[in-house]
Scaffold this motif. Structure first.
Motif, PDB file in Angstrom:
ATOM      1  N   VAL A  25      10.806  12.884 -20.983  1.00 39.93           N
ATOM      2  CA  VAL A  25      10.027  12.967 -19.744  1.00 39.93           C
ATOM      3  C   VAL A  25       9.189  14.245 -19.731  1.00 39.93           C
ATOM      4  CG1 VAL A  25      10.208  13.267 -17.230  1.00 39.93           C
ATOM      5  CG2 VAL A  25      11.557  11.499 -18.381  1.00 39.93           C
ATOM      6  N   LEU A  26       9.760  15.350 -20.167  1.00 39.01           N
ATOM      7  CA  LEU A  26       9.012  16.603 -20.216  1.00 39.01           C
ATOM      8  C   LEU A  26       7.842  16.526 -21.195  1.00 39.01           C
ATOM      9  CD1 LEU A  26      11.901  19.227 -20.040  1.00 39.01           C
ATOM     10  CD2 LEU A  26      10.197  18.723 -18.275  1.00 39.01           C
ATOM     11  N   VAL A  27       8.049  15.868 -22.336  1.00 38.36           N
ATOM     12  CA  VAL A  27       6.963  15.710 -23.301  1.00 38.36           C
ATOM     13  C   VAL A  27       5.855  14.857 -22.704  1.00 38.36           C
ATOM     14  CG1 VAL A  27       6.335  14.653 -25.509  1.00 38.36           C
ATOM     15  CG2 VAL A  27       8.344  16.127 -25.361  1.00 38.36           C
ATOM     16  N   MET A  28       6.211  13.801 -21.983  1.00 40.64           N
ATOM     17  CA  MET A  28       5.204  12.950 -21.352  1.00 40.64           C
ATOM     18  C   MET A  28       4.449  13.694 -20.245  1.00 40.64           C
ATOM     19  SD  MET A  28       7.081   9.319 -20.937  1.00 40.64           S
ATOM     20  CE  MET A  28       7.962   8.570 -22.293  1.00 40.64           C
ATOM     21  N   ALA A  29       5.157  14.520 -19.495  1.00 42.16           N
ATOM     22  CA  ALA A  29       4.561  15.208 -18.355  1.00 42.16           C
ATOM     23  C   ALA A  29       3.764  16.446 -18.761  1.00 42.16           C
ATOM     24  CB  ALA A  29       5.640  15.607 -17.356  1.00 42.16           C
ATOM     25  N   MET A  30       4.252  17.177 -19.756  1.00 44.69           N
ATOM     26  CA  MET A  30       3.619  18.450 -20.156  1.00 44.69           C
ATOM     27  C   MET A  30       3.552  18.543 -21.686  1.00 44.69           C
ATOM     28  SD  MET A  30       5.662  20.958 -17.524  1.00 44.69           S
ATOM     29  CE  MET A  30       7.276  20.471 -18.100  1.00 44.69           C
ATOM     30  N   PRO A  31       2.748  17.720 -22.334  1.00 46.47           N
ATOM     31  CA  PRO A  31       2.770  17.685 -23.801  1.00 46.47           C
ATOM     32  C   PRO A  31       2.408  19.013 -24.476  1.00 46.47           C
ATOM     33  CG  PRO A  31       0.976  16.329 -22.930  1.00 46.47           C
ATOM     34  CD  PRO A  31       1.794  16.766 -21.773  1.00 46.47           C
ATOM     35  N   SER A  32       1.398  19.714 -24.005  1.00 47.14           N
ATOM     36  CA  SER A  32       1.001  20.957 -24.689  1.00 47.14           C
ATOM     37  C   SER A  32       2.046  22.058 -24.501  1.00 47.14           C
ATOM     38  CB  SER A  32      -0.367  21.425 -24.213  1.00 47.14           C
ATOM     39  OG  SER A  32      -0.350  21.703 -22.828  1.00 47.14           O
ATOM     40  N   MET A  33       2.606  22.150 -23.322  1.00 51.26           N
ATOM     41  CA  MET A  33       3.637  23.153 -23.077  1.00 51.26           C
ATOM     42  C   MET A  33       4.886  22.875 -23.933  1.00 51.26           C
ATOM     43  SD  MET A  33       5.323  24.098 -19.452  1.00 51.26           S
ATOM     44  CE  MET A  33       6.398  25.451 -19.208  1.00 51.26           C
ATOM     45  N   MET A  34       5.253  21.617 -24.032  1.00 50.50           N
ATOM     46  CA  MET A  34       6.429  21.259 -24.837  1.00 50.50           C
ATOM     47  C   MET A  34       6.166  21.452 -26.329  1.00 50.50           C
ATOM     48  SD  MET A  34       8.777  20.695 -22.707  1.00 50.50           S
ATOM     49  CE  MET A  34      10.027  20.045 -23.775  1.00 50.50           C
ATOM     50  N   MET A  35       4.927  21.227 -26.776  1.00 50.84           N
ATOM     51  CA  MET A  35       4.582  21.472 -28.179  1.00 50.84           C
ATOM     52  C   MET A  35       4.700  22.954 -28.485  1.00 50.84           C
ATOM     53  SD  MET A  35       3.757  20.192 -31.094  1.00 50.84           S
ATOM     54  CE  MET A  35       3.198  18.545 -30.719  1.00 50.84           C
ATOM     55  N   SER A  36       4.228  23.787 -27.577  1.00 47.45           N
ATOM     56  CA  SER A  36       4.334  25.235 -27.746  1.00 47.45           C
ATOM     57  C   SER A  36       5.802  25.658 -27.792  1.00 47.45           C
ATOM     58  CB  SER A  36       3.612  25.943 -26.609  1.00 47.45           C
ATOM     59  OG  SER A  36       3.785  27.331 -26.693  1.00 47.45           O
ATOM     60  N   MET A  37       6.605  25.135 -26.878  1.00 45.42           N
ATOM     61  CA  MET A  37       8.021  25.479 -26.840  1.00 45.42           C
ATOM     62  C   MET A  37       8.738  25.007 -28.104  1.00 45.42           C
ATOM     63  SD  MET A  37      11.088  24.520 -24.152  1.00 45.42           S
ATOM     64  CE  MET A  37      10.006  24.485 -22.790  1.00 45.42           C
ATOM     65  N   MET A  41      10.742  27.237 -30.882  1.00 45.43           N
ATOM     66  CA  MET A  41      12.147  26.983 -31.216  1.00 45.43           C
ATOM     67  C   MET A  41      12.380  26.888 -32.723  1.00 45.43           C
ATOM     68  SD  MET A  41      13.034  24.301 -28.164  1.00 45.43           S
ATOM     69  CE  MET A  41      14.569  23.763 -28.840  1.00 45.43           C
ATOM     70  N   VAL A  42      11.381  26.413 -33.468  1.00 45.08           N
ATOM     71  CA  VAL A  42      11.539  26.274 -34.918  1.00 45.08           C
ATOM     72  C   VAL A  42      10.736  27.326 -35.689  1.00 45.08           C
ATOM     73  CG1 VAL A  42      12.142  23.831 -34.855  1.00 45.08           C
ATOM     74  CG2 VAL A  42       9.746  24.490 -35.029  1.00 45.08           C
ATOM     75  N   HIS A  43      10.205  28.329 -34.969  1.00 45.63           N
ATOM     76  CA  HIS A  43       9.471  29.450 -35.571  1.00 45.63           C
ATOM     77  C   HIS A  43       8.279  28.966 -36.386  1.00 45.63           C
ATOM     78  CE1 HIS A  43      12.953  31.734 -34.333  1.00 45.63           C
ATOM     79  NE2 HIS A  43      13.727  30.960 -35.067  1.00 45.63           N
ATOM     80  N   MET A  44       7.529  28.023 -35.814  1.00 45.86           N
ATOM     81  CA  MET A  44       6.362  27.471 -36.502  1.00 45.86           C
ATOM     82  C   MET A  44       5.184  27.359 -35.531  1.00 45.86           C
ATOM     83  SD  MET A  44       8.111  24.338 -38.603  1.00 45.86           S
ATOM     84  CE  MET A  44       6.569  23.784 -39.287  1.00 45.86           C
ATOM     85  N   ARG A  45       3.993  27.278 -36.093  1.00 52.18           N
ATOM     86  CA  ARG A  45       2.801  26.993 -35.300  1.00 52.18           C
ATOM     87  C   ARG A  45       2.546  25.501 -35.397  1.00 52.18           C
ATOM     88  NH1 ARG A  45      -1.678  31.119 -34.470  1.00 52.18           N
ATOM     89  NH2 ARG A  45      -2.423  29.154 -33.671  1.00 52.18           N
ATOM     90  N   LEU A  46       2.664  24.812 -34.305  1.00 51.94           N
ATOM     91  CA  LEU A  46       2.484  23.366 -34.283  1.00 51.94           C
ATOM     92  C   LEU A  46       1.202  22.961 -33.563  1.00 51.94           C
ATOM     93  CD1 LEU A  46       6.174  22.371 -33.385  1.00 51.94           C
ATOM     94  CD2 LEU A  46       5.131  22.515 -35.648  1.00 51.94           C
ATOM     95  N   ASP A  47       0.245  23.870 -33.493  1.00 58.70           N
ATOM     96  CA  ASP A  47      -0.986  23.631 -32.736  1.00 58.70           C
ATOM     97  C   ASP A  47      -1.775  22.424 -33.240  1.00 58.70           C
ATOM     98  OD1 ASP A  47      -0.319  25.898 -31.320  1.00 58.70           O
ATOM     99  OD2 ASP A  47      -1.579  27.202 -32.536  1.00 58.70           O
ATOM    100  N   ASP A  48      -1.777  22.193 -34.541  1.00 57.45           N
ATOM    101  CA  ASP A  48      -2.569  21.106 -35.115  1.00 57.45           C
ATOM    102  C   ASP A  48      -1.838  19.765 -35.122  1.00 57.45           C
ATOM    103  OD1 ASP A  48      -4.597  22.921 -35.594  1.00 57.45           O
ATOM    104  OD2 ASP A  48      -3.848  23.411 -37.596  1.00 57.45           O
ATOM    105  N   ILE A  49      -0.625  19.757 -34.676  1.00 57.88           N
ATOM    106  CA  ILE A  49       0.173  18.535 -34.649  1.00 57.88           C
ATOM    107  C   ILE A  49       0.170  18.012 -33.214  1.00 57.88           C
ATOM    108  CG2 ILE A  49       2.468  17.563 -35.006  1.00 57.88           C
ATOM    109  CD1 ILE A  49       2.982  19.818 -36.999  1.00 57.88           C
ATOM    110  N   GLY A  50       0.172  16.712 -33.068  1.00 61.21           N
ATOM    111  CA  GLY A  50       0.210  16.128 -31.725  1.00 61.21           C
ATOM    112  C   GLY A  50       1.427  15.231 -31.553  1.00 61.21           C
TER     113      GLY A  50
END
Length: 84
Positions: A25-37, A41-50
């Protein structure tokens, strides 16, 4: 003290299922914030992944986590009981 391995496994599975639903539900509601989080959590930059989240994927993940965590909880309680 003995632990009922089946009940412990079910309790673990239900708990994991609740967390999976909340996370979905959090991913559906706030996808960019959850991607950043998630990246933090895994010490990676996931900016280019959706996210590629579908209802079928949510259900498949829910079933998978229920079975895996339930089995792990059952195994944990079984080993604990044998160590007594």
């Amino acid at each position: 003290m003995k632990i009922n391995a089946f009940k412990f496994g079910i309790a673990c599975a239900i708990t994991a299922s609740v967390f999976w639903i909340i996370c979905s539900v959090l991913v559906m509601a706030m996808p960019s914030m959850m991607m950043s989080m998630s990246g933090d959590m895994v010490h990676m930059r996931l900016d280019d992944i959706g996210w590629h989240l579908t209802w079928a994927g949510v259900v498949k993940g829910l079933v998978a986590w229920f079975v895996i965590v339930g089995g792990a909880g059952w195994l944990l309680a079984s080993i604990y009981n044998r160590l007594q």
